[in-house]
Write an enzyme that holds these catalytic residues in place. Structure first.
Site, PDB file in Angstrom:
ATOM      1  N   CYS A 139      -6.699 -48.739  69.010  1.00  0.00           N
ATOM      2  CA  CYS A 139      -7.542 -49.783  69.606  1.00  0.00           C
ATOM      3  C   CYS A 139      -8.517 -50.334  68.567  1.00  0.00           C
ATOM      4  O   CYS A 139      -9.580 -49.757  68.340  1.00  0.00           O
ATOM      5  CB  CYS A 139      -8.292 -49.229  70.812  1.00  0.00           C
ATOM      6  SG  CYS A 139      -9.344 -50.457  71.607  1.00  0.00           S
ATOM      7  N   CYS A 142     -11.923 -51.325  69.992  1.00  0.00           N
ATOM      8  CA  CYS A 142     -12.857 -50.208  70.257  1.00  0.00           C
ATOM      9  C   CYS A 142     -13.369 -49.578  68.960  1.00  0.00           C
ATOM     10  O   CYS A 142     -14.521 -49.149  68.900  1.00  0.00           O
ATOM     11  CB  CYS A 142     -12.178 -49.095  71.056  1.00  0.00           C
ATOM     12  SG  CYS A 142     -11.036 -49.614  72.317  1.00  0.00           S
ATOM     13  N   ASP A 143     -12.509 -49.483  67.954  1.00  0.00           N
ATOM     14  CA  ASP A 143     -12.816 -48.624  66.807  1.00  0.00           C
ATOM     15  C   ASP A 143     -13.018 -49.378  65.491  1.00  0.00           C
ATOM     16  O   ASP A 143     -12.953 -48.780  64.413  1.00  0.00           O
ATOM     17  CB  ASP A 143     -11.704 -47.580  66.629  1.00  0.00           C
ATOM     18  CG  ASP A 143     -11.717 -46.561  67.751  1.00  0.00           C
ATOM     19  OD1 ASP A 143     -12.810 -46.270  68.262  1.00  0.00           O
ATOM     20  OD2 ASP A 143     -10.640 -46.070  68.127  1.00  0.00           O
TER      21      ASP A 143
END
Ligand code: NDP
Length: 323
Positions: A139, A142-143
């Protein structure tokens, strides 16, 4: 006799406790029906493995597991009951459904909402599990913070790989995309968006380089963080090592839909087929929400929205039983 929610409480079972499952369960509890949520083997789903999540509207950036904890707490306040168990068989031959769990318990809900999500396809290489969440991710949204000013490697060649690149260009110093064959599968208009990152001013390294016919064979680190990725050129067989702060897998997702009864039709990719704009499946009283029924968006807000819809759809179905 009219049977209303008060005189005979109809029950709904939600399978999965990620954003879709929590949203669905909260709607049902607030609608006056009993609702159990089976948390399964991976409570909270994919979000539990995410780093700091910044793209959930109305939620200040926080780690994925905290977002899930907040959602579950909010649902519990409205009477949602979470169960630490996993469904392994659903009998839809009569109503109520009969849902058999790993513990041996058999639940008998009047409606079921499947919100089991998807699991990212993994490479199956040494170090991948050890560094999951410590540099290995599926992701980019997200990261992305973990590759700020550093080198990121992405594996894949579809639209998700392009999306990963477009998210990471503002964070990573340089990006390498590894494509296992001689061509990318992503739509041509998506691939065009990469052109400007592949070229550079004279003397400068391009932001993005694409290595075709390249596999990733292992990942290594210091036990705490990913540090190196080993790449294999499939045409020459030569294995080389590249320093990387992040390895992003964009090689597809596997919807967790195995538990469905056969009357629930699926799409070719294994996601649940939804014949209308509701979350109803081809099996009356059985609804699906989130990534298990979505191969395109796979975002928390979308899953929450699908779950909310599924909750309302299930309530409407329960009302129809009371006519
Ligand atoms: P895809 O299945 O489209 O692509 C997966 C990619 O990963 C392919 O290039 C595939 O290679 C490669 N791959 C698969 N397994 C491995 C492996 N073990 N090692 C190395 N490479 C591997 O998945 P996506 O997640 O990209 O997309 C899923 C769906 O979602 C698609 O329909 C896509 O169009 C859609 N989507 C749309 C977006 C948009 O419109 N903005 C954004 C993201 C997804 P190969 O080609 O050789 O099989």
């Amino acid at each position: 006799m009219v049977c209303d929610a008060k005189s005979h409480k109809r029950k709904v079972l939600v399978i999965g406790a990620g954003p879709a499952g929590c949203a669905a369960a909260m709607v049902i509890a607030r609608g006056g029906f009993e609702v159990d949520v089976l948390r399964g083997n991976n409570p909270g789903g994919q979000l539990m493995g995410a780093g700091v999540v910044e793209n959930v509207l109305g939620v200040t950036p926080k780690r994925g597991y905290q977002i899930i904890a907040d959602m579950a707490e909010q649902a519990e306040k409205f009477g949602v009951h979470f169960i630490d168990d996993t469904a392994f068989n659903i009998d839809d031959s009569a109503r109520p459904f009969k849902v058999t769990c790993d513990s041996g318990d058999v639940l008998q809900p009047d409606a079921v909402i499947l919100a089991t999500g998807g699991s990212p396809r993994m490479l199956g290489i040494p170090g991948e599990n050890e560094y999951w969440g410590k540099g290995v991710s599926s992701c980019a949204v997200c990261d992305c913070f973990m590759v700020k000013g550093k080198h990121a490697i992405i594996i894949g060649g579809g639209d998700s790989a392009v999306d990963h690149i477009l998210h990471l260009v503002d964070y990573a110093d340089t990006i390498t995309l590894c494509v296992r064959s001689e061509r990318m599968r992503a739509a041509p208009h998506s691939q065009k968006k990469l052109q400007s990152y592949l070229t550079c001013k004279s003397g400068e390294e391009p932001k993005l380089r694409i290595l075709y016919n390249t596999d990733i064979v292992s990942v290594r680190g210091d036990g705490e963080r990913l540090a190196h990725v080993q790449l294999r050129d499939k045409t020459t067989g030569v294995v080389s090592e590249a320093a990387a702060a992040g390895l992003f897998l964009a090689i597809g997702h596997i919807p967790q839909s195995d538990v469905c009864p056969v009357s629930v039709q699926k799409n070719d990719d294994g996601t649940i087929y939804l014949p209308s704009r509701t979350q109803a499946t081809t099996c009356p009283g059985f609804f699906a929400a989130g990534d298990v029924a979505d191969s395109v968006y796979r975002q928390v807000d979308i899953a929450k929205g699908d779950g909310t819809k599924a909750g309302h759809d299930a309530i409407r179905y329960l009302w129809s039983l009371q006519d």
